[in-house]
Design an enzyme around this catalytic site. Structure first.
Site, mmCIF file in Angstrom:
data_model
loop_
_atom_site.group_PDB
_atom_site.id
_atom_site.type_symbol
_atom_site.label_atom_id
_atom_site.label_comp_id
_atom_site.label_asym_id
_atom_site.label_seq_id
_atom_site.Cartn_x
_atom_site.Cartn_y
_atom_site.Cartn_z
ATOM 1 N N CYS A 262 46.646 40.132 36.897
ATOM 2 C CA CYS A 262 45.227 39.876 36.628
ATOM 3 C C CYS A 262 44.533 41.078 35.997
ATOM 4 O O CYS A 262 43.771 40.924 35.031
ATOM 5 C CB CYS A 262 44.504 39.421 37.897
ATOM 6 S SG CYS A 262 44.270 40.686 39.155
ATOM 7 N N HIS A 311 41.300 40.569 42.941
ATOM 8 C CA HIS A 311 41.547 39.669 41.814
ATOM 9 C C HIS A 311 40.263 39.586 40.995
ATOM 10 O O HIS A 311 39.164 39.718 41.541
ATOM 11 C CB HIS A 311 41.950 38.280 42.306
ATOM 12 C CG HIS A 311 42.424 37.381 41.202
ATOM 13 N ND1 HIS A 311 43.672 37.500 40.636
ATOM 14 C CD2 HIS A 311 41.811 36.361 40.546
ATOM 15 C CE1 HIS A 311 43.819 36.586 39.690
ATOM 16 N NE2 HIS A 311 42.703 35.893 39.607
ATOM 17 N N HIS A 323 41.367 33.857 33.770
ATOM 18 C CA HIS A 323 42.059 34.919 34.506
ATOM 19 C C HIS A 323 43.560 34.687 34.455
ATOM 20 O O HIS A 323 44.032 33.622 34.044
ATOM 21 C CB HIS A 323 41.602 34.934 35.967
ATOM 22 C CG HIS A 323 41.936 33.669 36.707
ATOM 23 N ND1 HIS A 323 42.695 33.638 37.856
ATOM 24 C CD2 HIS A 323 41.637 32.360 36.446
ATOM 25 C CE1 HIS A 323 42.827 32.378 38.271
ATOM 26 N NE2 HIS A 323 42.188 31.594 37.442
#
Length: 353
Positions: A262, A311, A323
């Protein structure tokens, strides 16, 4: 790779030295990774032998679906047959003996089996989650020496600690890159991307101003004749770049188009516009400016596998963000989905230059 795993067991267990004095049941029930060490140090195992190492060999062959008889430590016909079948499928000499090459091949396949389990599952469980996915992750973490509790398929504190330790270790050689902060970075206007600032209204009448000229020169977008802010144009460029990589697979530690994690994905997208971001999610969180509500191109952060930001993605507007997810790679998700809404920490704005 074995030595790396052994060192992790040393790091996460105080009973390592004690393990070598224990019988087979201890290796299976407490420290399965130690079997690798014992097998690699054993001489060739072959028909007619009876030894604890044979038990370990049978146990591994059974786990890999080559041996379906009892684990008795006796190297008989069925053990020999299982070894021969394994050797045949792995293009090894088919002699039915556990020589050095065969033992290493068995260990490598077992390691790959458990590594694949961890890669196949998104390691973002919530406390109290139950199911086969949790159980498989527990088994894999147990094998590598991180998880030291019952394999019950229930995600609790021990499972969470094991995942955190695993991610810390697998990220140690990846997350050491320090972000290089551009000396000429200027802070982005603190307004929504759809608004027109007073400065932008004056730009057309003040084009000879040297400071404005330098700012325009540094902005990596083409100036248009519409009344659109620089941050709006920059946001559209960020979104355009981000969407180019939809479908790129997830790869732990990945920072290229062959695979992203990520933070690697965020860093790559922004770097395409000459905007430097730190390497990890927590560093990106600390290096960006808090905003109450995200606008297009801002970052949205989540608390997943550990306390704090772990994240992040790029906000697209309309409650959506893009993402690099562990399940589907680069994808577009919705903030109001329960999984993300429950873990949402807030939005941040990147300083542009």
């Amino acid at each position: 790779m074995l030595q790396d795993q052994i060192s992790r067991v040393v790091k996460h267990s105080v009973a390592y030295s004690f393990a070598f004095s224990q019988p087979f049941a201890f290796y299976v029930d407490a420290y399965p990774l130690m079997q690798n060490e014992v097998l690699e140090q054993s001489n060739m195992l072959q028909f007619g032998m009876q030894h604890e190492s044979v038990r370990m060999l049978q146990h591994k062959l059974q786990k890999l679906s080559y041996y379906d008889s009892s684990i008795d430590g006796e190297f008989g016909v069925l053990t020999e047959y299982a070894l021969t079948k394994f050797q045949q499928e792995h293009l090894l000499e088919q002699n039915g003996k556990a020589n050095e090459k065969t033992v290493k091949a068995i260990i490598n396949e077992e390691e790959e089996y458990y590594e694949n389990l961890l890669q196949q599952h998104e390691l973002t469980f919530s406390m109290g989650d139950r199911g086969e996915d949790v159980k498989e992750v527990q088994e894999a973490l147990f094998y590598f020496g991180y998880y030291r509790a019952n394999i019950d398929g229930i995600y609790g504190e021990k499972s969470n600690e094991a995942i955190e330790a695993y991610k810390q270790d697998t990220g140690e050689e990846i997350h050491h890159i320090e972000a290089e902060i551009h000396e000429k970075t200027v802070e982005a206007p603190q307004v929504a991307s759809v608004e027109v600032t007073e400065q932008e209204s004056n730009e057309k009448s003040d084009e000879t101003n040297q400071e404005e000229a330098e700012a325009n020169k540094e902005t990596p977008v083409k100036k248009e004749n519409t009344s659109t802010s620089k941050s709006s144009v920059s946001a559209s460029q960020i979104i355009s770049s981000a969407k180019e990589h939809i479908g790129t697979p997830y790869r732990w530690g990945g920072t290229s188009t062959s695979g992203f994690d990520c933070s690697g994905y965020l860093q790559y997208v922004y770097n395409q516009l000459d905007v430097n971001l730190p390497r990890t999610v927590s560093e990106i969180w600390n290096a960006t400016k808090h905003i109450d509500q995200p606008s297009v191109g801002d970052l949205v952060f989540f608390e997943t596998y550990k306390p704090g930001p772990s994240h992040a993605g790029i906000y697209l507007g309309d409650g959506k963000f893009i993402h690099a997810g562990e399940s589907n790679g680069v994808e577009i998700s919705e903030l109001n989905v329960s999984y993300w809404s429950e873990r949402y920490l807030g939005a941040k704005r990147v300083s542009l230059h």
